[in-house]
Design an enzyme around this catalytic site. Structure first.
Site, PDB file in Angstrom:
ATOM      1  N   SER A 146      48.052  53.531  25.210  1.00 47.03           N
ATOM      2  CA  SER A 146      48.898  52.897  26.138  1.00 47.03           C
ATOM      3  C   SER A 146      48.198  51.743  26.899  1.00 47.03           C
ATOM      4  CB  SER A 146      49.398  54.150  27.405  1.00 47.03           C
ATOM      5  OG  SER A 146      50.322  53.336  28.036  1.00 47.03           O
ATOM      6  N   ASP A 303      53.788  47.128  28.394  1.00 47.60           N
ATOM      7  CA  ASP A 303      52.361  47.611  28.425  1.00 47.60           C
ATOM      8  C   ASP A 303      52.336  47.761  26.618  1.00 47.60           C
ATOM      9  OD1 ASP A 303      53.666  50.209  27.413  1.00 47.60           O
ATOM     10  OD2 ASP A 303      52.169  51.208  28.492  1.00 47.60           O
ATOM     11  N   ASP A 305      51.954  49.724  24.087  1.00 43.15           N
ATOM     12  CA  ASP A 305      52.742  50.459  23.101  1.00 43.15           C
ATOM     13  C   ASP A 305      54.200  50.690  23.921  1.00 43.15           C
ATOM     14  OD1 ASP A 305      52.136  52.395  25.554  1.00 43.15           O
ATOM     15  OD2 ASP A 305      52.533  53.938  24.242  1.00 43.15           O
ATOM     16  N   ASP A 307      56.149  51.508  26.308  1.00 36.89           N
ATOM     17  CA  ASP A 307      56.878  52.651  26.818  1.00 36.89           C
ATOM     18  C   ASP A 307      57.000  52.317  28.212  1.00 36.89           C
ATOM     19  OD1 ASP A 307      54.116  53.243  27.501  1.00 36.89           O
ATOM     20  OD2 ASP A 307      54.282  55.247  26.930  1.00 36.89           O
TER      21      ASP A 307
END
Length: 576
Positions: A146, A303, A305, A307
């Site tokens: 993340s 961010d 990734d 999500d």
């Protein structure tokens, strides 16, 4: 086995990966580093695992990835040949070793007879969630950490509904992982052989197209793209969202899109930001610079990734300010419900889902439309778990789910927080207000005027290593043994202990059952509606402190929040 024995085993393993052997040799003279690398196994918890990349059992490396994947393969195999044939989809982000770890996971699954669908290049986490459902796979894996610092990577596991595994299923996978005694002994076949056998299949563009098709269903008023010119600045912060966000917005007709070129391409070092986290205002510095040049109505950041999504808008003095996750969620929810209400499309059994540390303004908005809000534990998998329950039972219709940490889900074709969906909605909400001659910031003030000035705060304490874990545990134990009776002079009227699954009203001493999974979390409710929550992070060596207040004006709310946070953190400092 103690850490020194584990280190000796690794150092003595003749076939150890060459890069990892070099790292071990570099640590030889630093016993503290060696101990931290081997004092435990990298914990595979309910959210998968996350840690620093490096050599050792407490690090992310090809051996710990193999171990985790063998556990997952055994879990899938326990459901029989059909489950193995449906297999697992694997995606990865832009971090160091992400492609290598993803391939390693695919090879490991395939070696154990489980079909592996491997994305041909980096993809957003929510697209992985969608792909699991689209391909009718039995599971999914995302290699990501993340928004953690560059030295980290991680491994998240998804179930057949496209959501991160709920606790019961995760516990089963964990039991398989923990039963593996020596990750060095795991032998896997070569990728080319497994591809020829049909056990590894590469996927890509066909899923991108299908995912984008679903994204086009997110807008409530798609005609706004033709009616209003919205100037947008977007930065993927060197992560995975670049292609998906651009494709979706352009497909909808939003053409005035400016990309922060310095942050457009993947970069595992995230070299232009201190932290690739849209929760941090500093991550918007380059976006703000470009926004001022092009006079943008809206700045968007995702961010690594993809999500989480953050937005920045111009305030009353023309300066860009980064909205909190709670503020963005309030804007989204108010817009969605108001538009659905105008069209008579709010179902009577509609429900809004949020976490226990998310602002209460969401509940106030939902109640104004006669809808209920359901609280879940922190972690989007608990929101997804509720969505799945409602689909099975028909008890409720999902309308919106969010958490304060910049995670939102509008449509449930994905079952994890989805920054691509959120980007689409953010642009539409901006267009909605611009059509009325208002900025998005003025739209937020309208929401506050209507529902009350809710304000939230967050503090965290980083406590690394073995001693840090003990300190975090000690803080929570101290509060359990000596709970506060007042915070900032305001009486505490109730407390929730999610470890005990009990809510206690202090005046009557009555206890009610909390019908949520057990979690090491404490929450205090004050006489004036203020609340405070203590929660150890599930992914970082931190304990987090959440605060929520309500005032009749922003000035009153800010003053109250400042006083509560200052008083409470002084109590924490006295314990550390």
């Amino acid at each position: 086995m103690d850490w020194k024995s584990l280190y000796t085993t690794w150092a003595g393993y003749q076939n150890l990966n060459g890069e990892l052997r070099v790292l071990l040799e570099e640590m030889q003279r630093d016993e503290a580093k060696l101990e931290d690398a081997f004092y435990k196994n990298l914990e595979f918890g309910t959210g998968g695992m996350r840690g620093e990349i490096g050599a050792g059992t407490n690090r992310m490396n090809l051996y710990t990835v193999r171990k985790a994947t063998v556990g997952l393969a055994q879990y899938i195999s326990s459901f029989g040949e059909e489950a193995k044939g449906r297999g697992a989809v694997i995606a990865y982000d832009s971090r160091h070793k992400s492609p290598e770890f993803a391939l390693e996971a695919a090879k490991t699954l395939a070696t154990f007879g489980v079909k592996a669908y491997l994305f041909d290049e980096l993809r957003p986490t929510p697209e992985l969630s969608f792909a699991v459902r689209e391909l009718n796979a039995f599971a999914g894996i995302v290699i990501t950490a993340s928004h953690n610092p560059p030295e980290y990577n991680g491994y998240k596991v998804y179930g057949q509904d496209g959501a991160q595994l709920p606790p019961e299923a995760a516990d089963q996978v964990i039991s398989y992982v923990n039963a593996i005694e020596n990750e060095l002994e795991i032998q896997i076949e070569e990728a080319d052989i497994l591809k020829r056998k049909g056990l590894i299949e590469m996927v890509g563009e066909e899923l991108d197209t299908a995912y984008n098709r679903e994204l086009l269903t997110v807008p409530e008023n798609p005609q706004l793209a033709e009616e209003i010119d919205v100037s947008i600045v977007f930065t993927p912060l060197h992560g995975t969202a670049n292609k998906s966000v651009r494709r979706a917005l352009q497909s909808l007709g939003y053409q005035n899109l400016h990309i922060v070129k310095e942050q457009e391409l993947p970069d595992p070092d995230f070299s232009t930001v201190k932290s690739p986290n849209p929760e941090e205002p500093a991550a918007f510095e380059m976006a703000i610079e470009l926004g001022n040049k092009v006079e943008a109505d809206l700045l968007i950041a995702t961010d690594p990734d993809a999500d989480r999504l953050g937005i920045a808008v111009k305030n009353e003095v023309g300066q860009y300010v980064v909205l909190t996750g709670n503020q963005t969620g309030a804007l989204f929810l108010d817009y969605l419900l108001s538009q659905k209400n105008e069209k008579g499309k709010i179902p009577q059994n509609g429900v809004v889902l949020k976490t226990i540390v998310t602002s209460e303004i969401g509940r106030a908005i939902a109640e104004s439309y006669g809808l209920k809000t359901v609280d879940v534990l922190t972690g989007f998998k608990f929101i997804a778990e509720k969505i799945n329950q409602y689909h099975v039972s028909g008890e409720n219709s999902f309308l919106f789910g969010y958490e304060e940490s910049y995670g939102y889900l509008i449509k449930d074709f994905a079952r994890d927080k989805d920054a691509i969906q959120a980007a689409v909605l953010a642009v539409e909400v901006c267009a909605h207000y611009k059509k009325q001659g208002l900025t998005l910031y003025e739209g937020l003030l309208n929401v506050f005027e209507k529902y009350g000035y809710y304000l939230e705060g967050l503090r965290s304490l980083t406590l690394k290593g073995i001693e840090g874990a003990k300190q975090i545990s000690g803080i929570l134990n101290q509060f359990r043994q000596n709970p506060p009776s007042r915070i900032a002079g305001i009486p505490v009227v109730a407390e929730e202990d999610y470890q005990r699954s009990k809510k206690r009203t202090l005046l009557s001493n009555d206890e009610d059952l909390i019908e949520l999974p057990k979690s090491n979390v404490l929450k205090y409710f004050l006489e004036d509606g203020t609340w405070v929550c203590l929660r150890p992070s599930g992914t970082e060596p931190k304990i987090k402190f959440y605060f929520g207040v309500q005032g009749k004006s922003m000035t009153e709310a800010e003053s109250k929040l400042s006083g509560v946070m200052e008083d409470f953190m002084s109590k924490i400092e006295a314990l550390v």
